[in-house]
Design a protein around this motif. Structure first.
Motif, PDB file in Angstrom:
ATOM      1  N   MET A   1      -2.410 -24.984 -14.945  1.00 23.90           N
ATOM      2  CA  MET A   1      -2.868 -23.612 -15.041  1.00 23.90           C
ATOM      3  C   MET A   1      -1.675 -22.685 -14.802  1.00 23.90           C
ATOM      4  SD  MET A   1      -5.859 -21.597 -12.951  1.00 23.90           S
ATOM      5  CE  MET A   1      -7.124 -22.507 -13.798  1.00 23.90           C
ATOM      6  N   ILE A   2      -1.552 -21.673 -15.662  1.00 21.93           N
ATOM      7  CA  ILE A   2      -0.494 -20.676 -15.560  1.00 21.93           C
ATOM      8  C   ILE A   2      -1.087 -19.416 -14.925  1.00 21.93           C
ATOM      9  CG2 ILE A   2       1.151 -19.261 -16.859  1.00 21.93           C
ATOM     10  CD1 ILE A   2       1.659 -22.322 -16.952  1.00 21.93           C
ATOM     11  N   ARG A   3      -0.374 -18.850 -13.997  1.00 31.37           N
ATOM     12  CA  ARG A   3      -0.826 -17.618 -13.348  1.00 31.37           C
ATOM     13  C   ARG A   3       0.253 -16.547 -13.471  1.00 31.37           C
ATOM     14  NH1 ARG A   3      -5.193 -18.446  -9.143  1.00 31.37           N
ATOM     15  NH2 ARG A   3      -5.833 -20.568  -9.504  1.00 31.37           N
ATOM     16  N   PHE A   4      -0.189 -15.323 -13.689  1.00 30.52           N
ATOM     17  CA  PHE A   4       0.692 -14.168 -13.645  1.00 30.52           C
ATOM     18  C   PHE A   4       0.303 -13.393 -12.402  1.00 30.52           C
ATOM     19  CE2 PHE A   4       1.421  -9.625 -14.447  1.00 30.52           C
ATOM     20  CZ  PHE A   4       2.783  -9.649 -14.679  1.00 30.52           C
ATOM     21  N   ILE A   5       1.269 -13.146 -11.531  1.00 28.73           N
ATOM     22  CA  ILE A   5       1.005 -12.470 -10.271  1.00 28.73           C
ATOM     23  C   ILE A   5       1.833 -11.190 -10.229  1.00 28.73           C
ATOM     24  CG2 ILE A   5       1.103 -12.652  -7.756  1.00 28.73           C
ATOM     25  CD1 ILE A   5       0.846 -15.736  -8.191  1.00 28.73           C
ATOM     26  N   ASN A   6       1.160 -10.080  -9.995  1.00 26.60           N
ATOM     27  CA  ASN A   6       1.805  -8.769  -9.931  1.00 26.60           C
ATOM     28  C   ASN A   6       1.550  -8.204  -8.532  1.00 26.60           C
ATOM     29  OD1 ASN A   6       1.324  -5.615 -11.725  1.00 26.60           O
ATOM     30  ND2 ASN A   6       3.063  -6.317 -10.600  1.00 26.60           N
ATOM     31  N   CYS A   7       2.591  -8.183  -7.701  1.00 28.00           N
ATOM     32  CA  CYS A   7       2.509  -7.675  -6.335  1.00 28.00           C
ATOM     33  C   CYS A   7       3.040  -6.248  -6.338  1.00 28.00           C
ATOM     34  CB  CYS A   7       3.347  -8.531  -5.399  1.00 28.00           C
ATOM     35  SG  CYS A   7       2.900 -10.283  -5.414  1.00 28.00           S
ATOM     36  N   VAL A   8       2.204  -5.297  -5.961  1.00 30.47           N
ATOM     37  CA  VAL A   8       2.594  -3.892  -6.093  1.00 30.47           C
ATOM     38  C   VAL A   8       2.639  -3.171  -4.749  1.00 30.47           C
ATOM     39  CG1 VAL A   8       1.709  -3.751  -8.452  1.00 30.47           C
ATOM     40  CG2 VAL A   8       0.241  -3.091  -6.578  1.00 30.47           C
ATOM     41  N   ARG A   9       3.564  -2.219  -4.717  1.00 30.18           N
ATOM     42  CA  ARG A   9       3.672  -1.313  -3.571  1.00 30.18           C
ATOM     43  C   ARG A   9       3.420   0.095  -4.073  1.00 30.18           C
ATOM     44  NH1 ARG A   9       7.898  -4.881  -1.541  1.00 30.18           N
ATOM     45  NH2 ARG A   9       7.090  -5.728   0.392  1.00 30.18           N
ATOM     46  N   LYS A  10       2.794   0.868  -3.253  1.00 29.86           N
ATOM     47  CA  LYS A  10       2.483   2.256  -3.620  1.00 29.86           C
ATOM     48  C   LYS A  10       3.749   3.097  -3.629  1.00 29.86           C
ATOM     49  CE  LYS A  10       1.348   4.075   0.940  1.00 29.86           C
ATOM     50  NZ  LYS A  10       2.367   5.115   0.917  1.00 29.86           N
ATOM     51  N   ARG A  11       3.706   4.146  -4.437  1.00 28.62           N
ATOM     52  CA  ARG A  11       4.812   5.099  -4.430  1.00 28.62           C
ATOM     53  C   ARG A  11       4.849   5.802  -3.078  1.00 28.62           C
ATOM     54  NH1 ARG A  11       4.031   8.701  -9.714  1.00 28.62           N
ATOM     55  NH2 ARG A  11       3.958  10.162  -7.993  1.00 28.62           N
ATOM     56  N   SER A  12       6.018   6.235  -2.651  1.00 32.60           N
ATOM     57  CA  SER A  12       6.160   6.876  -1.338  1.00 32.60           C
ATOM     58  C   SER A  12       5.430   8.215  -1.258  1.00 32.60           C
ATOM     59  CB  SER A  12       7.640   7.063  -0.990  1.00 32.60           C
ATOM     60  OG  SER A  12       8.264   7.902  -1.941  1.00 32.60           O
ATOM     61  N   ASP A  13       5.202   8.848  -2.387  1.00 35.50           N
ATOM     62  CA  ASP A  13       4.492  10.137  -2.390  1.00 35.50           C
ATOM     63  C   ASP A  13       2.980   9.979  -2.546  1.00 35.50           C
ATOM     64  OD1 ASP A  13       4.868   9.248  -5.031  1.00 35.50           O
ATOM     65  OD2 ASP A  13       4.692  11.281  -5.819  1.00 35.50           O
ATOM     66  N   VAL A  14       2.500   8.747  -2.519  1.00 30.75           N
ATOM     67  CA  VAL A  14       1.081   8.441  -2.656  1.00 30.75           C
ATOM     68  C   VAL A  14       0.580   7.889  -1.325  1.00 30.75           C
ATOM     69  CG1 VAL A  14      -0.575   6.930  -3.843  1.00 30.75           C
ATOM     70  CG2 VAL A  14       1.283   8.003  -5.134  1.00 30.75           C
ATOM     71  N   THR A  15      -0.490   8.456  -0.796  1.00 28.26           N
ATOM     72  CA  THR A  15      -1.062   7.949   0.454  1.00 28.26           C
ATOM     73  C   THR A  15      -1.791   6.632   0.197  1.00 28.26           C
ATOM     74  OG1 THR A  15      -3.200   9.043   0.199  1.00 28.26           O
ATOM     75  CG2 THR A  15      -1.419  10.324   1.275  1.00 28.26           C
ATOM     76  N   SER A  16      -2.068   5.907   1.262  1.00 29.57           N
ATOM     77  CA  SER A  16      -2.835   4.667   1.133  1.00 29.57           C
ATOM     78  C   SER A  16      -4.207   4.939   0.526  1.00 29.57           C
ATOM     79  CB  SER A  16      -2.991   3.987   2.498  1.00 29.57           C
ATOM     80  OG  SER A  16      -1.737   3.547   2.960  1.00 29.57           O
ATOM     81  N   GLU A  17      -4.823   6.048   0.913  1.00 25.25           N
ATOM     82  CA  GLU A  17      -6.132   6.398   0.381  1.00 25.25           C
ATOM     83  C   GLU A  17      -6.051   6.694  -1.116  1.00 25.25           C
ATOM     84  OE1 GLU A  17      -4.775   7.820   3.177  1.00 25.25           O
ATOM     85  OE2 GLU A  17      -5.951   6.591   4.563  1.00 25.25           O
ATOM     86  N   GLN A  18      -5.021   7.427  -1.526  1.00 26.41           N
ATOM     87  CA  GLN A  18      -4.842   7.718  -2.949  1.00 26.41           C
ATOM     88  C   GLN A  18      -4.579   6.437  -3.730  1.00 26.41           C
ATOM     89  OE1 GLN A  18      -1.619  10.504  -2.346  1.00 26.41           O
ATOM     90  NE2 GLN A  18      -2.890  12.229  -3.020  1.00 26.41           N
ATOM     91  N   PHE A  19      -3.760   5.550  -3.167  1.00 26.42           N
ATOM     92  CA  PHE A  19      -3.486   4.272  -3.821  1.00 26.42           C
ATOM     93  C   PHE A  19      -4.790   3.525  -4.069  1.00 26.42           C
ATOM     94  CE2 PHE A  19      -2.838  -0.271  -3.784  1.00 26.42           C
ATOM     95  CZ  PHE A  19      -1.809  -0.446  -4.705  1.00 26.42           C
TER      96      PHE A  19
END
Length: 120
Positions: A1-19
């Protein structure tokens, strides 16, 4: 099985709630579902990092880096099928729509994406 994994971090100008609002937006779900449909993925997973003390404790005890804010994953049974669709103009258009949406809330330089082979 092949998996594509995309680990993302929010932009610094975006709050956790907005993310989280962007991450849970039905428009984002629609793009994710179009990727599944077009590529023939047999599954997908969209996860948010929990904001819990246990994550802070792991960071302190194991000296891990900062956690990602979200992880998006797709999987396929057949790499050959995936290669065929990845090299198509339609896939380029679909990936551009994903990028156009993610750029609103994701710090692309601090995020990563990669393919893996599941060892089951």
């Amino acid at each position: 099985m092949i998996r594509f994994i995309n680990c993302v971090r929010k932009r610094s100008d975006v709050t956790s709630e907005q993310f989280r609002q962007y991450w849970n937006d039905p428009k984002f779900d629609a793009i994710v579902d179009r990727v599944v449909e077009y590529t023939g993925a047999t599954g997908r997973s969209k996860n948010l990092t929990l904001m819990v003390a246990a994550n802070d404790l792991m960071h302190e005890k194991r000296a891990f880096g900062e956690p990602f804010d979200g992880v998006l994953e797709y999987w396929w049974e057949d790499a050959g099928q995936l290669n065929a669709v990845l090299n198509s103009p339609q896939c380029d258009v679909l990936m551009k729509s994903m990028l156009d949406f993610q750029i609103q809330f994701v710090d692309l330089e601090k995020s990563c994406a990669f393919f893996t082979e599941a060892q089951e």
